[in-house]
Design a protein around this motif. Sequence first.
Motif, PDB file in Angstrom:
ATOM      1  N   UNK A 227      18.089  77.258 141.979  1.00 14.20           N
ATOM      2  CA  UNK A 227      18.891  76.718 143.079  1.00 14.20           C
ATOM      3  C   UNK A 227      18.221  76.978 144.429  1.00 14.20           C
ATOM      4  N   UNK A 228      17.715  78.203 144.609  1.00 10.73           N
ATOM      5  CA  UNK A 228      17.033  78.559 145.858  1.00 10.73           C
ATOM      6  C   UNK A 228      15.810  77.685 146.075  1.00 10.73           C
ATOM      7  N   UNK A 229      15.015  77.496 145.009  1.00 14.52           N
ATOM      8  CA  UNK A 229      13.792  76.703 145.118  1.00 14.52           C
ATOM      9  C   UNK A 229      14.100  75.251 145.460  1.00 14.52           C
ATOM     10  N   UNK A 230      15.113  74.677 144.818  1.00 15.51           N
ATOM     11  CA  UNK A 230      15.496  73.288 145.095  1.00 15.51           C
ATOM     12  C   UNK A 230      15.974  73.118 146.528  1.00 15.51           C
ATOM     13  N   UNK A 231      16.742  74.082 147.012  1.00 15.73           N
ATOM     14  CA  UNK A 231      17.258  74.013 148.385  1.00 15.73           C
ATOM     15  C   UNK A 231      16.126  74.104 149.401  1.00 15.73           C
ATOM     16  N   UNK A 232      15.223  75.076 149.217  1.00 15.89           N
ATOM     17  CA  UNK A 232      14.125  75.255 150.171  1.00 15.89           C
ATOM     18  C   UNK A 232      13.179  74.057 150.141  1.00 15.89           C
ATOM     19  N   UNK A 233      12.920  73.515 148.936  1.00 16.11           N
ATOM     20  CA  UNK A 233      12.001  72.377 148.799  1.00 16.11           C
ATOM     21  C   UNK A 233      12.528  71.122 149.481  1.00 16.11           C
TER      22      UNK A 233
ATOM     23  N   UNK B 107      10.145  72.570 154.127  1.00 17.81           N
ATOM     24  CA  UNK B 107       9.627  71.999 152.892  1.00 17.81           C
ATOM     25  C   UNK B 107       8.105  72.086 152.784  1.00 17.81           C
ATOM     26  N   UNK B 108       7.394  71.650 153.834  1.00 16.27           N
ATOM     27  CA  UNK B 108       5.926  71.605 153.789  1.00 16.27           C
ATOM     28  C   UNK B 108       5.342  72.998 153.603  1.00 16.27           C
ATOM     29  N   UNK B 109       5.854  73.961 154.379  1.00 18.00           N
ATOM     30  CA  UNK B 109       5.372  75.339 154.260  1.00 18.00           C
ATOM     31  C   UNK B 109       5.615  75.868 152.854  1.00 18.00           C
ATOM     32  N   UNK B 110       6.782  75.592 152.298  1.00 19.95           N
ATOM     33  CA  UNK B 110       7.144  76.108 150.971  1.00 19.95           C
ATOM     34  C   UNK B 110       6.254  75.512 149.884  1.00 19.95           C
TER      35      UNK B 110
ATOM     36  N   UNK C 253       2.743  76.896 150.058  1.00 23.24           N
ATOM     37  CA  UNK C 253       2.674  78.294 149.639  1.00 23.24           C
ATOM     38  C   UNK C 253       2.124  78.435 148.233  1.00 23.24           C
ATOM     39  N   UNK C 254       2.527  77.539 147.347  1.00 26.59           N
ATOM     40  CA  UNK C 254       2.110  77.626 145.943  1.00 26.59           C
ATOM     41  C   UNK C 254       0.685  77.129 145.724  1.00 26.59           C
ATOM     42  N   UNK C 255       0.087  76.505 146.773  1.00 26.20           N
ATOM     43  CA  UNK C 255      -1.285  76.004 146.655  1.00 26.20           C
ATOM     44  C   UNK C 255      -2.313  76.959 147.247  1.00 26.20           C
ATOM     45  N   UNK C 256      -1.881  78.138 147.700  1.00 29.26           N
ATOM     46  CA  UNK C 256      -2.805  79.136 148.247  1.00 29.26           C
ATOM     47  C   UNK C 256      -3.758  79.612 147.147  1.00 29.26           C
TER      48      UNK C 256
ATOM     49  N   UNK D 140      10.190  73.569 142.590  1.00 38.94           N
ATOM     50  CA  UNK D 140      10.113  73.126 143.989  1.00 38.94           C
ATOM     51  C   UNK D 140      10.003  71.602 143.988  1.00 38.94           C
ATOM     52  N   UNK D 141      11.092  70.947 143.640  1.00 37.91           N
ATOM     53  CA  UNK D 141      11.133  69.499 143.448  1.00 37.91           C
ATOM     54  C   UNK D 141      11.743  68.839 144.678  1.00 37.91           C
TER      55      UNK D 141
END
Length: 394
Positions: A27-33, A38-41, A44-47, A281-282
């Motif tokens: 739920x947290x990931x869907x909300x932040x994405x 959104x762009x920063x989040x 983050x996973x592409x670092x 993160x959809x």
Amino acid sequence: MNRLSKSFINFFQKEQSTGILLILCTLISLIIANSPVQIFYLELWEIPVRLQFGDFNFFNFHGKPLTFETFINEALMAVFFLSVGLEIKREIYAGELANLKKALLPIMGALGGMIIPAFIYMLFNYGTQTQSGAGIPMATDIAFALGVLSLLGKRVPGALKVFLTALAVIDDFGAIVVIALFYTQDLSVLHLSIALMIWGVLLFLNKVKIYSLIPYLVGGIFMWYFMLNSGVHATISGVLLAFAIPFQKGEKKVNFSKLQHSLHRPVNYIILPLFALANTAIVVNSDIQNIFTQRYSQGIFFGLFLGKPLGIMLFSILACVGKISKLPEGVLWKQMLGVGFLGGIGFTMSIFITLLAFDPISQQYYINHAKFIILTTSLCSAFVGYFYLKKILF
């Protein structure tokens, strides 16, 4: 009803807490994405993740540096698979799968719960570029399924909890086999041979009764590295390592038990939550309404929501009619149907197989939509399973 073992009760309680945590992370990931950050989040996973030893980068994936997301999926999830492998091995040697007569019912149920969903998926996708996703609806998320079952409290027969747990454990093993056999790309015979040689050495250490964990863990790290570069998914090394670590009843099993216990917290409270955050993160956009018209989406939905309960029930009935097994004492067929719906909760393993089934560059569209369908279907299966069981148990 047979008294539940202390180890099973502890395992059940751990899994239900993990399921609740995974729901929150999703739920947290869907909300932040889908928020202003959104762009920063997403970035983050592409670092890139690097661990240098001179000019040698240990975390190097087919010549490319691992990103944070890939590191989670390739490295940390290998630890998760080690934990799964240890649980499967414990169940085989001293758990619910130790008695073949009792084990045959969940084995047959799990087999049906893999074959029928894959068949339904192929009905929609055979001959298309998405047919590689047949493995997606085959898996059950043990943490989510047991988490939902735990919400029903003490009215749930203990034998039903045991059946679902054994079913999900066998299901995980089946998913592992599917990954190893059907989701291998660009095979490097040299790297695979070295990885299997290391595994052979570890099996030899097991045979000569070396109980210290150090050589197994060191060997496991090197086996993971060569498996990573072999084309066979690196997480398989975690399962191979688990089956190489010696298990002995009595005092000699202390190292096995210590390792299994020590992995519980990092796996359930760090690795799986990170996996949920990174892979859910959809971004929900305007074309989301068209998802349900796609063949691969329909294959996943009907495979999980209908294929799972149908396959579990059908093969379980065949096992009982064929007299190779029987229903546990105190369990009714209508209760088994409820468990069948809970088997349609895919999540972790289904998302994991999605990442292997589709190309992350040319088929990212499929991956994002498949994740959304997996979440939607798992939610539907959870609701139907929960309220159906609540109605017949209360």
